[in-house]
Design a protein around this motif. Structure first.
Motif, short mmCIF file in Angstrom:
data_model
loop_
_atom_site.label_atom_id
_atom_site.label_comp_id
_atom_site.label_asym_id
_atom_site.label_seq_id
_atom_site.Cartn_x
_atom_site.Cartn_y
_atom_site.Cartn_z
N GLY A 180 92.10 21.32 139.16
CA GLY A 180 93.31 21.37 139.95
C GLY A 180 93.31 22.49 140.97
O GLY A 180 92.54 23.45 140.88
N ALA A 181 94.20 22.36 141.96
CA ALA A 181 94.38 23.41 142.97
C ALA A 181 95.17 24.58 142.41
O ALA A 181 95.14 25.68 142.98
N TRP A 182 95.88 24.33 141.31
CA TRP A 182 96.67 25.37 140.65
C TRP A 182 96.38 25.32 139.16
O TRP A 182 96.05 24.27 138.61
N VAL A 183 96.56 26.47 138.50
CA VAL A 183 96.35 26.58 137.06
C VAL A 183 97.61 27.16 136.42
O VAL A 183 98.17 28.14 136.91
N ALA A 184 98.05 26.53 135.34
CA ALA A 184 99.21 27.03 134.59
C ALA A 184 98.84 27.14 133.12
O ALA A 184 98.21 26.23 132.57
N VAL A 185 99.22 28.24 132.50
CA VAL A 185 98.95 28.46 131.07
C VAL A 185 100.20 28.11 130.27
O VAL A 185 101.29 28.61 130.57
N VAL A 186 100.04 27.25 129.28
CA VAL A 186 101.11 26.93 128.32
C VAL A 186 100.53 27.08 126.93
O VAL A 186 99.50 26.47 126.62
N ASP A 187 101.15 27.87 126.08
CA ASP A 187 100.65 28.06 124.72
C ASP A 187 100.99 26.86 123.85
O ASP A 187 101.98 26.15 124.10
N SER A 188 100.19 26.63 122.82
CA SER A 188 100.31 25.41 122.02
C SER A 188 101.50 25.39 121.08
O SER A 188 101.71 24.39 120.39
N ASP A 189 102.31 26.45 121.06
CA ASP A 189 103.52 26.45 120.24
C ASP A 189 104.78 26.62 121.09
O ASP A 189 105.87 26.81 120.55
N PHE A 233 94.62 27.16 118.38
CA PHE A 233 93.94 27.48 117.13
C PHE A 233 94.91 27.19 115.99
O PHE A 233 95.91 27.87 115.83
N ASN A 234 94.65 26.11 115.27
CA ASN A 234 95.50 25.71 114.13
C ASN A 234 96.97 25.62 114.53
O ASN A 234 97.86 26.11 113.82
N GLY A 235 97.22 24.98 115.66
CA GLY A 235 98.60 24.86 116.15
C GLY A 235 99.27 23.55 115.78
O GLY A 235 100.18 23.11 116.49
N GLY A 236 98.83 22.93 114.68
CA GLY A 236 99.33 21.61 114.33
C GLY A 236 100.82 21.52 114.12
O GLY A 236 101.42 20.45 114.32
N SER A 237 101.47 22.61 113.76
CA SER A 237 102.91 22.56 113.49
C SER A 237 103.74 22.32 114.74
O SER A 237 104.82 21.73 114.67
N HIS A 238 103.22 22.76 115.90
CA HIS A 238 104.04 22.72 117.11
C HIS A 238 103.37 22.09 118.32
O HIS A 238 104.02 21.87 119.35
N ILE A 239 102.07 21.78 118.24
CA ILE A 239 101.35 21.38 119.45
C ILE A 239 101.83 20.05 120.02
O ILE A 239 101.79 19.86 121.24
N ARG A 240 102.31 19.14 119.19
CA ARG A 240 102.78 17.85 119.72
C ARG A 240 103.91 18.06 120.71
O ARG A 240 103.91 17.48 121.81
N LYS A 241 104.88 18.88 120.33
CA LYS A 241 106.02 19.11 121.23
C LYS A 241 105.59 19.86 122.49
O LYS A 241 106.11 19.59 123.58
N ALA A 242 104.64 20.78 122.34
CA ALA A 242 104.14 21.51 123.51
C ALA A 242 103.48 20.54 124.49
O ALA A 242 103.74 20.59 125.70
N ILE A 243 102.64 19.66 123.98
CA ILE A 243 101.96 18.68 124.84
C ILE A 243 102.96 17.73 125.48
O ILE A 243 102.87 17.43 126.69
N TYR A 260 110.55 28.50 130.74
CA TYR A 260 109.51 28.53 129.71
C TYR A 260 110.14 28.97 128.40
O TYR A 260 110.70 30.07 128.30
N LEU A 261 110.08 28.11 127.38
CA LEU A 261 110.64 28.40 126.06
C LEU A 261 109.55 28.96 125.16
O LEU A 261 108.59 28.25 124.83
N TYR A 262 109.68 30.22 124.80
CA TYR A 262 108.66 30.97 124.09
C TYR A 262 109.04 31.06 122.61
O TYR A 262 110.01 31.72 122.26
N ARG A 263 108.26 30.40 121.77
CA ARG A 263 108.57 30.34 120.34
C ARG A 263 108.12 31.64 119.64
O ARG A 263 106.98 32.06 119.76
N ARG A 264 109.05 32.22 118.89
CA ARG A 264 108.74 33.42 118.11
C ARG A 264 108.74 33.02 116.63
O ARG A 264 109.71 32.47 116.12
#
Length: 429
Positions: free
Chosen positions: A93-102, A21-31, A220-224
């Protein structure tokens, strides 16, 4: 490189789901961090929740060059739970992983977690989270740092509800596990929840019989940042949390005595936060008498008020840095720096997935250095290259095979600098 499945065609497909949701600042690097995984048998499902910024255009641009990227769009915001549910429905997929867009994940994260899941025969596997931020008021640390894990630990429903593992209080609901798709079945995130939706989802998976392993690795690098650090507890968010937990409590069998007690205690804690949220609302509305009455009627709000005052004071005394200063470092498991311009940062040797002792303090220190400095890095060997994947951002980085190679690299840099300086001088004459 970790290759648990030598035959790529036989490697299980992993569906990475990314709510946005409106993650344009960081989503490129996340992807990019997802697409750079050594485990290539994956699909990335970006589930957009009504974004109005440039993030959709960024996703569209990337998927033109990589058909593993899929985009699901919603015209209105339903929160992260709804966005993730749409992605789960679409996952193949046989497995699911959650990665946030930032956030950012290490290149070997999915491969190593898959290996750990196979070794431990676990339905859910989670690694440690490394916190990082441009704002230096936020100290760099990892989520499970105080656990100092020396081996995998199994997480059951009681540990999750109590928020306690290996003798330490820890917020297990923040974990980002790799989950077996068959284990999820028909279980979905509760769309009424805007906070605590992960904890609730994991708890219902565990109550359905899933096994959950926590491994010492931190990948996992979690951005604050301002959005993730804002006051999250509000009346509107706490009321559905309490309702969901009460429903779970009522459904628990009578013989789950310890779990019932822990869940009741958690509900009571959230009720304390609800009363405090009402006090905050009264203050915001400038209803002084109502606020004072709530504070007097619910004395458990006093410690929460003291914590809020202390946190705000701490942030004011630790102002964000205007600019990061340059710093040269060498990441290596063996030997110090052969050059006075470079600081030696020791990193551990790379061991098998889920084995070895946690190196949380090392990874937290690297996150701190990247926040304080514009890093120029020489990574030595396998250990240095692996550690480089856990540095959130840096100015430049090069990988060499051995410490002896550093001398030649620095000599070439010095020669190039001298040649460049001579050329500039000649042009000025």
């Amino acid at each position: 490189m970790n290759k648990p499945f030598p035959n790529p065609a036989a490697a299980p497909l992993i569906s990475v789901i990314m709510a946005n949701f409106n993650g344009g600042s960081h989503i490129r690097k996340a992807i990019q961090s997802v697409l750079a995984q050594t485990h290539q048998a994956l699909e990335l499902i970006v589930s957009d929740d009504g974004s109005q910024d440039q993030s959709i255009a960024i996703v569209e641009e990337i998927r033109e060059n990589d058909d593993r990227v899929r985009l699901i769009r919603s015209n209105k915001s339903s929160g992260p739970a709804g966005a993730r549910n749409r992605a789960i429905e679409a996952a193949s997929g046989a497995w699911v992983a959650v990665v946030d867009s930032d956030d950012i994940i290490h290149p070997e994260r999915l491969a190593r977690m898959l290996t750990a899941a196979d070794t431990l025969q676990a339905d859910m596997v989670a690694d440690d989270l490394i916190f990082f931020a441009e704002d230096l008021s936020e100290s760099a640390k990892t989520l499970f740092q105080k656990l100092d894990l020396g081996q995998p630990e199994m997480v059951d429903a009681l540990a999750l509800v109590e928020g306690r593992l290996a003798g330490h209080d820890v917020a297990l609901g923040y974990a980002k596990p790799l989950i077996r798709r068959a284990t999820i079945g028909d279980i979905r995130y509760d769309t009424d929840l805007r906070v605590d939706e992960d904890h609730d989802f994991y708890l219902r998976l565990l109550l359905s019989g899933a096994t959950f392993a926590l491994i010492p690795d931190a990948m996992y690098l979690y951005r604050r940042h301002a959005a993730s650090l804002s006051h999250r507890f509000s009346v509107a968010k706490l009321q559905p949390m309490i309702a969901a937990q009460k429903a779970l409590l009522q459904a628990l069998p009578d013989d789950c005595k310890d779990l019932r007690v822990a869940l009741a205690r958690r509900i009571e804690n959230h009720r304390r936060h609800l009363n405090y949220a009402r006090f905050i609302d009264a203050l915001a509305a400038r209803e002084a008498f109502k606020a004072l009455g709530l504070l007097l009627w619910y004395p458990t709000s006093w410690p929460l008020l003291a914590n809020t005052i202390r946190e705000r004071a701490t942030r004011k005394t630790h102002a964000p840095a205007v600019a990061r200063s340059p710093k040269k470092i060498i990441l290596s498991a063996h030997g110090g720096s052969p050059n006075a311009d470079f600081a030696f940062v020791p990193v551990p040797d790379v061991v098998g997935a889920g084995s070895g002792r946690s190196a949380a303090a090392t990874w937290a220190n690297l996150a701190r250095l990247s926040c304080e400095h514009d890093l120029h890095i020489i990574a030595v060997g396998r250990a240095g290259a692996f550690a480089l994947g856990l540095v959130p951002f840096y100015g430049s980085a090069r990988v060499v095979n051995t410490c002896q190679d550093i001398h030649a690299l620095i000599a070439r840099d010095n020669a190039a600098n001298q040649t460049s300086g001579a050329a500039q001088l000649a042009r000025s004459l």
